[in-house]
Design an enzyme around this catalytic site. Structure first.
Site, short mmCIF file in Angstrom:
data_model
loop_
_atom_site.label_atom_id
_atom_site.label_comp_id
_atom_site.label_asym_id
_atom_site.label_seq_id
_atom_site.Cartn_x
_atom_site.Cartn_y
_atom_site.Cartn_z
N ASP A 81 0.85 -1.15 -0.06
CA ASP A 81 0.05 0.08 -0.12
C ASP A 81 0.82 1.28 -0.02
OD1 ASP A 81 0.86 -0.17 2.53
OD2 ASP A 81 -1.04 -0.97 3.44
N ASN A 150 -7.11 -2.45 13.85
CA ASN A 150 -8.49 -2.53 13.60
C ASN A 150 -8.84 -4.00 12.95
OD1 ASN A 150 -7.73 -1.82 11.13
ND2 ASN A 150 -9.37 -0.13 10.74
N HIS A 152 -7.33 -4.43 10.09
CA HIS A 152 -7.05 -4.47 8.49
C HIS A 152 -5.47 -5.15 8.14
CE1 HIS A 152 -4.70 -0.30 9.07
NE2 HIS A 152 -3.81 -1.27 9.13
N GLU A 157 -9.51 -1.89 4.96
CA GLU A 157 -10.26 -1.25 6.07
C GLU A 157 -11.53 -2.09 6.21
OE1 GLU A 157 -8.74 0.38 8.10
OE2 GLU A 157 -8.24 2.24 7.58
C1 GLP Z 1 -0.07 0.22 8.22
C2 GLP Z 1 0.11 -0.53 7.09
C3 GLP Z 1 -0.35 -2.24 7.57
C4 GLP Z 1 0.37 -2.57 8.76
C5 GLP Z 1 -0.09 -1.83 9.98
C6 GLP Z 1 0.47 -2.23 11.28
O1 GLP Z 1 -1.45 0.54 8.76
N1 GLP Z 1 -0.72 -0.19 6.20
O2 GLP Z 1 0.17 -2.76 6.44
O3 GLP Z 1 0.01 -3.86 8.96
O4 GLP Z 1 0.30 -0.36 9.72
O5 GLP Z 1 1.48 -1.62 11.38
P1 GLP Z 1 2.27 -1.75 12.90
O6 GLP Z 1 3.08 -2.74 12.49
O7 GLP Z 1 3.14 -0.52 13.08
O8 GLP Z 1 1.29 -2.04 13.91
#
Ligand code: GLP
Length: 280
Positions: A81, A150, A152, A157
């Site tokens: 993304d 959440n 995702h 989302e």
């Molecule tokens: C972002 C990314 C996700 C990732 C998430 C978790 O939202 N788009 O792909 O899984 O962060 O991040 P963290 O590892 O900082 O909790």
């Protein structure tokens, strides 16, 4: 004795849940698994994720590359993304994150790295081209995934369709709060939309690694793995993945009701035993 990786290869597997003591162990094991996949297939198509959880994994891959245990020169990557409206040279972009934590540290060919372009003038065309590029590369061999609090995956989302493809996705207020760190701590400064591979794109990967650490993820991990499959928690779609492994630390695994069963199952699988024994 089964040869490593021969086990269940090419078949629909159960979802293995590997529970390790610390986030450092999680990063080590995940990196070694990626390294082994690259050794088996030097032009591996690797799906990359971003976020704090992934930083340790890229750090371990960097160490393995330095020790000449892994050659990325033919590896192709596709990131999950990117924020809309943020260019690749902006340090808040995921393109920049990848450069900082991974691409600049290993011998990967920049031409082989793909991150959706959040500045594309025609975003829908950019998403279609991204899907086409994944197909042209032969599909994703191994997809790294983090877990949003959440539920995702990527930026899919709540209520993202399970057959969704790469597309423009509005970001949930919760996600903008969680990701405000890179935007001066102000959720209002986090872009309102992103480009993300779809749930369907992720489900098409031949193998996936869901990597989750920290007690703040314990509840959402339990709901993702053991709860009913529901559209509001897109990670539950991984229950349909043909070959998804979950690598987690004790803290994130705390609320898994079948934790001891997963531990026992993994301890009997030679493919995992080898990795577990190799951990520092
Ligand atoms: C972002 C990314 C996700 C990732 C998430 C978790 O939202 N788009 O792909 O899984 O962060 O991040 P963290 O590892 O900082 O909790």
């Amino acid at each position: 004795m089964c040869a490593p990786h021969a086990l269940r290869l090419g078949t629909v597997a159960v979802m293995d849940v590997v529970i390790l003591p610390t986030p450092e162990h999680v990063a080590q094991l995940t990196a070694r698994l990626v390294a082994d996949r690259v050794k088996s297939k030097p032009n591996l198509v690797l799906g990359c994720a971003t976020g704090r959880t992934m930083e340790g994994i890229y750090g371990e891959l960097d160490k393995l590359a330095d020790a000449d245990q892994i050659d990325f020169s033919r590896v192709r990557t596709f990131n999950l993304d990117e924020y809309v409206g943020i260019g690749g040279s902006d340090e808040r972009s995921y393109r920049h994150y990848m450069h900082r934590y991974f691409f600049s540290r290993v011998n990967i060919d920049p031409a082989n790295t793909h991150v959706p372009n959040g500045l594309a003038t025609d975003l829908d065309a950019e998403c279609d081209a991204y899907e086409a590029a994944i197909v042209a590369a032969g599909g994703i061999d191994l997809q790294l995934l983090g877990l949003g609090s959440n539920g995702h995956i990527g930026f899919n989302e709540p209520l993202s369709g399970f057959q969704s493809r790469t597309r423009v996705q509005p970001l949930a207020p919760h996600t903008r709060e969680q990701n405000a760190g890179m935007f001066g701590g102000d959720p209002a400064k986090v872009p309102t939309t992103a480009l993300t591979m779809g749930v369907g794109t992720i489900l098409d990967s031949r193998e996936a690694l869901l990597v989750v650490t920290g007690e703040h993820k314990a509840d959402i991990l339990a709901r993702s793995l053991e709860g009913p499959v529901v559209g509001v928690i897109t990670a539950t779609a991984l229950q349909f993945h043909r070959r998804c492994h979950v690598i987690t630390d004790e803290a994130a695994a705390a609320k898994l009701s079948l934790k001891e069963f997963y531990r026992d199952e993994v301890s009997h699988l030679p493919v995992w035993r080898g990795y577990l024994q190799a951990l520092d």
